[in-house]
Design a protein around this motif. Structure first.
Motif, PDB file in Angstrom:
ATOM      1  N   MET A   1      18.771 -32.290 -51.238  1.00  0.00           N
ATOM      2  CA  MET A   1      18.131 -31.019 -50.964  1.00  0.00           C
ATOM      3  C   MET A   1      17.976 -30.818 -49.455  1.00  0.00           C
ATOM      4  SD  MET A   1      16.828 -28.382 -52.565  1.00  0.00           S
ATOM      5  CE  MET A   1      16.319 -28.919 -54.193  1.00  0.00           C
ATOM      6  N   ILE A   2      18.249 -29.607 -48.992  1.00  0.00           N
ATOM      7  CA  ILE A   2      18.069 -29.253 -47.584  1.00  0.00           C
ATOM      8  C   ILE A   2      16.696 -28.621 -47.410  1.00  0.00           C
ATOM      9  CG2 ILE A   2      18.881 -27.759 -45.723  1.00  0.00           C
ATOM     10  CD1 ILE A   2      21.657 -27.975 -46.902  1.00  0.00           C
ATOM     11  N   THR A   3      15.954 -29.080 -46.412  1.00  0.00           N
ATOM     12  CA  THR A   3      14.628 -28.532 -46.121  1.00  0.00           C
ATOM     13  C   THR A   3      14.668 -27.772 -44.800  1.00  0.00           C
ATOM     14  OG1 THR A   3      13.572 -30.396 -47.250  1.00  0.00           O
ATOM     15  CG2 THR A   3      12.192 -29.072 -45.778  1.00  0.00           C
ATOM     16  N   ILE A   4      14.231 -26.525 -44.841  1.00  0.00           N
ATOM     17  CA  ILE A   4      14.253 -25.682 -43.648  1.00  0.00           C
ATOM     18  C   ILE A   4      12.819 -25.282 -43.314  1.00  0.00           C
ATOM     19  CG2 ILE A   4      15.076 -23.506 -42.647  1.00  0.00           C
ATOM     20  CD1 ILE A   4      17.442 -23.707 -44.633  1.00  0.00           C
ATOM     21  N   ALA A   5      12.407 -25.555 -42.086  1.00  0.00           N
ATOM     22  CA  ALA A   5      11.076 -25.176 -41.622  1.00  0.00           C
ATOM     23  C   ALA A   5      11.144 -23.787 -41.002  1.00  0.00           C
ATOM     24  CB  ALA A   5      10.561 -26.185 -40.597  1.00  0.00           C
ATOM     25  N   LEU A   6      10.345 -22.875 -41.534  1.00  0.00           N
ATOM     26  CA  LEU A   6      10.259 -21.517 -41.001  1.00  0.00           C
ATOM     27  C   LEU A   6       8.948 -21.380 -40.233  1.00  0.00           C
ATOM     28  CD1 LEU A   6      11.488 -19.469 -44.090  1.00  0.00           C
ATOM     29  CD2 LEU A   6      12.830 -20.358 -42.159  1.00  0.00           C
ATOM     30  N   ASP A   7       9.041 -20.854 -39.036  1.00  0.00           N
ATOM     31  CA  ASP A   7       7.887 -20.825 -38.135  1.00  0.00           C
ATOM     32  C   ASP A   7       7.600 -19.391 -37.669  1.00  0.00           C
ATOM     33  OD1 ASP A   7       5.890 -21.824 -36.278  1.00  0.00           O
ATOM     34  OD2 ASP A   7       7.360 -21.431 -34.699  1.00  0.00           O
ATOM     35  N   PRO A   8       6.791 -18.628 -38.416  1.00  0.00           N
ATOM     36  CA  PRO A   8       6.406 -17.303 -37.930  1.00  0.00           C
ATOM     37  C   PRO A   8       5.504 -17.450 -36.701  1.00  0.00           C
ATOM     38  CG  PRO A   8       5.897 -17.595 -40.275  1.00  0.00           C
ATOM     39  CD  PRO A   8       6.177 -18.940 -39.707  1.00  0.00           C
ATOM     40  N   GLY A   9       5.891 -16.839 -35.591  1.00  0.00           N
ATOM     41  CA  GLY A   9       5.148 -17.023 -34.353  1.00  0.00           C
ATOM     42  C   GLY A   9       3.747 -16.435 -34.387  1.00  0.00           C
ATOM     43  N   HIS A  10       2.891 -16.989 -33.509  1.00  0.00           N
ATOM     44  CA  HIS A  10       1.543 -16.478 -33.258  1.00  0.00           C
ATOM     45  C   HIS A  10       0.684 -16.576 -34.522  1.00  0.00           C
ATOM     46  CE1 HIS A  10       3.249 -15.181 -29.430  1.00  0.00           C
ATOM     47  NE2 HIS A  10       4.276 -14.731 -30.150  1.00  0.00           N
ATOM     48  N   GLY A  11      -0.324 -15.706 -34.667  1.00  0.00           N
ATOM     49  CA  GLY A  11      -1.193 -15.765 -35.840  1.00  0.00           C
ATOM     50  C   GLY A  11      -2.645 -15.974 -35.473  1.00  0.00           C
ATOM     51  N   GLY A  12      -3.535 -15.494 -36.328  1.00  0.00           N
ATOM     52  CA  GLY A  12      -4.968 -15.666 -36.105  1.00  0.00           C
ATOM     53  C   GLY A  12      -5.434 -14.969 -34.837  1.00  0.00           C
ATOM     54  N   GLU A  13      -6.086 -15.727 -33.966  1.00  0.00           N
ATOM     55  CA  GLU A  13      -6.613 -15.167 -32.715  1.00  0.00           C
ATOM     56  C   GLU A  13      -5.518 -14.652 -31.794  1.00  0.00           C
ATOM     57  OE1 GLU A  13     -10.356 -15.534 -31.424  1.00  0.00           O
ATOM     58  OE2 GLU A  13     -10.167 -15.049 -33.537  1.00  0.00           O
ATOM     59  N   ASP A  14      -4.293 -15.101 -32.027  1.00  0.00           N
ATOM     60  CA  ASP A  14      -3.168 -14.710 -31.159  1.00  0.00           C
ATOM     61  C   ASP A  14      -2.297 -13.674 -31.878  1.00  0.00           C
ATOM     62  OD1 ASP A  14      -1.073 -14.520 -29.391  1.00  0.00           O
ATOM     63  OD2 ASP A  14      -0.188 -16.444 -29.955  1.00  0.00           O
ATOM     64  N   PRO A  15      -2.404 -12.394 -31.510  1.00  0.00           N
ATOM     65  CA  PRO A  15      -1.616 -11.372 -32.208  1.00  0.00           C
ATOM     66  C   PRO A  15      -0.163 -11.326 -31.772  1.00  0.00           C
ATOM     67  CG  PRO A  15      -2.890 -10.354 -30.461  1.00  0.00           C
ATOM     68  CD  PRO A  15      -3.286 -11.810 -30.491  1.00  0.00           C
ATOM     69  N   GLY A  16       0.181 -12.008 -30.664  1.00  0.00           N
ATOM     70  CA  GLY A  16       1.520 -11.864 -30.111  1.00  0.00           C
ATOM     71  C   GLY A  16       1.650 -10.522 -29.424  1.00  0.00           C
ATOM     72  N   ALA A  17       2.878 -10.043 -29.284  1.00  0.00           N
ATOM     73  CA  ALA A  17       3.108  -8.749 -28.642  1.00  0.00           C
ATOM     74  C   ALA A  17       2.653  -7.621 -29.568  1.00  0.00           C
ATOM     75  CB  ALA A  17       4.582  -8.589 -28.301  1.00  0.00           C
ATOM     76  N   ILE A  18       2.214  -6.521 -28.967  1.00  0.00           N
ATOM     77  CA  ILE A  18       1.745  -5.371 -29.728  1.00  0.00           C
ATOM     78  C   ILE A  18       2.544  -4.142 -29.316  1.00  0.00           C
ATOM     79  CG2 ILE A  18      -0.225  -3.879 -30.252  1.00  0.00           C
ATOM     80  CD1 ILE A  18      -2.036  -6.248 -29.696  1.00  0.00           C
ATOM     81  N   GLY A  19       3.124  -3.461 -30.298  1.00  0.00           N
ATOM     82  CA  GLY A  19       3.918  -2.276 -30.025  1.00  0.00           C
ATOM     83  C   GLY A  19       3.059  -1.065 -29.712  1.00  0.00           C
ATOM     84  N   ARG A  20       3.706  -0.027 -29.225  1.00  0.00           N
ATOM     85  CA  ARG A  20       2.968   1.192 -28.871  1.00  0.00           C
ATOM     86  C   ARG A  20       2.348   1.857 -30.084  1.00  0.00           C
ATOM     87  NH1 ARG A  20       5.846   4.484 -23.920  1.00  0.00           N
ATOM     88  NH2 ARG A  20       5.809   2.759 -22.421  1.00  0.00           N
TER      89      ARG A  20
END
Length: 446
Positions: free
Chosen positions: A213-232
């Motif tokens: 079996m192949i295991t792939i780690a998916l890492d959605p950036g930011h989260g919680g207190e860190d919203p990441g970039a914010i669009g207009r």
């Protein structure tokens, strides 16, 4: 010898006759008042809680109190039943702090409820009634980005869930997919994305036979207190990349020979080095970090793929982006006292040339597919010192799915159809990577 004039402390006649003496007394009186004000301590103004936030997750629950000055705090645990008691000095109970009670949800994994009260003058007590034994981390964060001072409570379970056991359980639910049996990588034909200027037509590769079996780690950036970039339009990077990652996870798990682990599956913060740790704990074959780019000008557009670099960034923009992404720990809030600096330094130093070469192959395969659904910001895979890509033994890429700072691309990122196309493109790129680079056998627990 002239006769000395006696000093008079009070003299109505002298006061009336000498304007200079009147001014002198006025000046001396003002000076005495100023001296008294300097010597008399001013009353200390109580700190004020300006916001309260709760971030429940399976990994841990975080409670954040944002305030206008640094706070002094003490805490202790109580058994039978399990409770965490926190005393905060220098504050008075205010309506904002009372809001914390209503923010605890019934589905919180670790907190039943919280009680808030004025324990004594200038001391507020919080009592967290717990669902199980926890290891609390209580720490403060200095102002950063849009935040003022923050007081943070991270409640970790004494007995955390086993990520490998969870993966095994999910794998066993797949019908007819026992680990260790040869399975074809290409299980069904897929529609090929439209060709672009950056895409190259290649002959079909024979499907390899996989023995595990192949295991792939998916890492959605930011989260919680860190919203990441914010669009207009108000879209937050942490939300759109989580949505894409969930779609990709579902598609990966439809493949009989693949499974996925997410570094976060909800809106909570995960430190950069912990993301890498999670991938290594389940012996991932690939690490895919998903982001949405931003730039100071709204005209910037296009998708990109990045890998780690041994010799510095491939461009100034790549270096700027890596520095921005690496600052996520400051915004999200890492407890410096418990941060495993030794492990972090090992991960920074042990990235191998082989890992980077494999990452470049994976990045090229994914970039080619992404180019079929969106314009590419750069035609080639770029490289920079992203902390989250520094697992020494896992091919790792970081995908900027589009520019959230571009109004047109922000609309795409929040569109379910585009999210679906992006997830399909990434999966196709992963499958084509494995078609040319079959995974090696590993000494696995699964």
């Amino acid at each position: 010898m002239p006769r000395k004039t006696p000093f008079r402390t009070k003299s109505v006649e002298n006061h009336a006759a000498s304007p200079v003496s009147h001014k002198r007394r006025t000046f001396l009186g003002a000076g005495a008042t100023l001296l008294l004000s300097v010597l008399t301590p001013l009353p200390v103004q109580a700190a004020r809680i300006v916001a309260v936030r709760v971030w429940p997750a399976e990994d841990y629950t975080r409670v954040t109190l944002e305030n206008d000055s640094n706070l002094k705090v003490s805490h202790f645990l109580v058994k039978d039943p399990e409770r965490l008691v926190v005393d905060i000095d220098g504050i008075e109970l205010n309506p904002t702090l009372k809001e914390l009670v209503a923010k605890i949800q019934p589905n919180d994994p670790y907190i039943k409820q919280v009680r808030v009260g004025q324990n004594r003058p200038n001391v507020v007590r919080l009592v967290f009634d717990l669902k199980e034994a926890i290891n609390p981390q209580v720490f403060t964060l200095e102002p950063v980005a849009g935040y003022q001072h923050r007081l943070v409570f991270d409640l970790y379970p004494v007995n955390p869930p086993d990520p490998i056991a969870a993966l095994i359980a999910k794998s066993q639910t797949k019908e007819g997919v026992p680990d260790g049996k040869p399975l074809p990588l290409e299980t069904k034909p897929e529609a090929k994305p439209a060709e672009t200027k950056t895409a190259k037509t290649e002959p079909a590769e024979p499907a390899p036979q996989l023995t595990r079996m192949i295991t792939i780690a998916l890492d959605p950036g930011h989260g919680g207190e860190d919203p990441g970039a914010i669009g207009r339009g108000g879209s937050r990077e942490k939300d759109v990349v989580l949505a894409i990652a969930k779609r990709l996870k579902a598609k990966i798990e439809e493949q009989p020979n693949m499974r996925a682990m997410m570094t976060r599956d909800a809106d909570f913060f995960v430190p950069l080095h912990v993301r890498v740790q999670k991938a290594r704990k389940v012996q991932s074959d690939l690490f895919v970090s998903i982001h949405a780019d931003a730039w100071v000008e709204p005209t910037a557009r296009g998708a990109s793929v990045f890998t780690l670099s041994e010799k510095g960034a491939s461009s100034t923009a790549a270096r700027w982006l890596a520095n921005k992404e690496n600052a996520a720990d400051l915004i999200g809030g890492v407890n410096i006292k418990t941060h495993d600096k030794q492990l972090a330094s090992v991960l920074l130093d042990l990235s191998t040339t082989a890992q980077i070469n494999d990452s470049l192959k994976l990045g090229k395969a994914v970039l080619r597919e992404i180019g079929g659904i969106n314009r590419l910001h750069k035609a080639n895979v770029e490289q920079a010192g992203f902390a989250v890509l520094k697992a020494p033994d896992i091919p790792s890429i970081l995908i900027e799915t589009a520019f959230i700072s571009n109004p047109e691309e922000e609309a795409k990122l929040t569109d379910e159809n585009y999210q679906e196309q992006m997830a399909n493109a990434i999966l196709t790129g992963i499958r084509k990577y494995f078609a040319k680079n079959p995974p090696l056998a590993k000494n696995r627990m699964t």
